[in-house]
Enzyme design. Structure first.
Site, short mmCIF file in Angstrom:
data_model
loop_
_atom_site.label_atom_id
_atom_site.label_comp_id
_atom_site.label_asym_id
_atom_site.label_seq_id
_atom_site.Cartn_x
_atom_site.Cartn_y
_atom_site.Cartn_z
N GLU A 184 0.83 -1.22 0.00
CA GLU A 184 0.00 0.00 0.00
C GLU A 184 0.86 1.27 0.00
O GLU A 184 0.53 2.25 -0.66
CB GLU A 184 -1.02 0.01 1.14
N CYS B 255 1.90 2.13 7.32
CA CYS B 255 1.06 2.38 6.13
C CYS B 255 -0.13 3.25 6.49
O CYS B 255 -0.51 4.13 5.71
CB CYS B 255 0.60 1.07 5.51
N1 THU Z 1 2.79 -6.42 3.95
C1 THU Z 1 2.22 -5.54 3.06
O1 THU Z 1 2.76 -5.27 1.99
N2 THU Z 1 1.02 -4.98 3.40
C2 THU Z 1 0.28 -5.34 4.48
O2 THU Z 1 -0.79 -4.79 4.69
C3 THU Z 1 0.76 -6.40 5.37
C4 THU Z 1 2.21 -6.72 5.25
C5 THU Z 1 4.05 -7.08 3.57
C6 THU Z 1 5.29 -6.61 4.27
C7 THU Z 1 6.18 -7.85 4.15
O3 THU Z 1 6.81 -7.81 2.88
C8 THU Z 1 5.22 -9.01 4.17
O4 THU Z 1 3.94 -8.45 3.85
C9 THU Z 1 5.15 -9.74 5.50
O5 THU Z 1 4.81 -8.89 6.53
#
Ligand code: THU
Length: 144
Positions: free
Chosen positions: A61, A96
């Site tokens: 995000e 985020c």
């Molecule tokens: N992650 C995201 O990209 N967005 C989320 O809302 C949850 C977590 C990613 C970060 C990391 O690369 C992986 O998911 C594990 O946490």
């Protein structure tokens, strides 16, 4: 929920799922995609990009917001986050939420899901980030 909102949620989650295929996640193997609907109707998508330092990982995000802002976008209408490896809807992390709140109005819809996009949570920026110093700033409570 109105039909057009339901369509919007489904469409954005489908775009987010597609974007998640580009995830760079060799450490967690947790693929995430995001789709950001801009006020001009364009949808900007992105994936999570990990780093061997772990801490420098950029969530999907945040990638989508940075990408869209770098394209000149400043106004946004909705955001979807799709976690293809999760059995339940995974909500955006705290970092985020802060970045989303920098650019998106409090009443902007946010949709998130695990691998089953039909089992989605539909919320708003304000619900995810209820106390927002930027909002307090805009309302003249304090200035920087
Ligand atoms: N992650 C995201 O990209 N967005 C989320 O809302 C949850 C977590 C990613 C970060 C990391 O690369 C992986 O998911 C594990 O946490």
């Amino acid at each position: 929920m109105e039909d057009k909102d339901k369509k919007q949620a489904e469409n954005l989650l489908a775009e987010a799922a597609e974007a998640g295929k580009m995830s760079y996640s060799p450490y967690s193997h947790f693929t995430v995609g995001a789709a950001l609907l801009c006020a001009d109707g364009e949808i900007v998508t992105a994936a999570n990009v990990e780093n061997r330092s772990y801490g420098l990982t950029i969530c999907a995000e945040r990638s989508a917001i940075v990408k869209a802002v770098s394209m000149g976008k400043r106004e946004f209408s909705a955001l979807a986050v799709y976690c293809g490896k999760a059995d339940y809807p995974v909500s955006p992390c705290g970092a985020c939420r802060q970045v989303i709140s920098e650019f998106c109005d409090r009443d902007m819809p946010v949709y998130f899901s695990g691998k089953d996009a039909a089992d989605r949570v539909e919320t708003t920026v304000g619900e995810l980030f209820p106390f927002d110093a930027l909002d307090e700033m805009k309302n003249g409570k304090y200035s920087l």
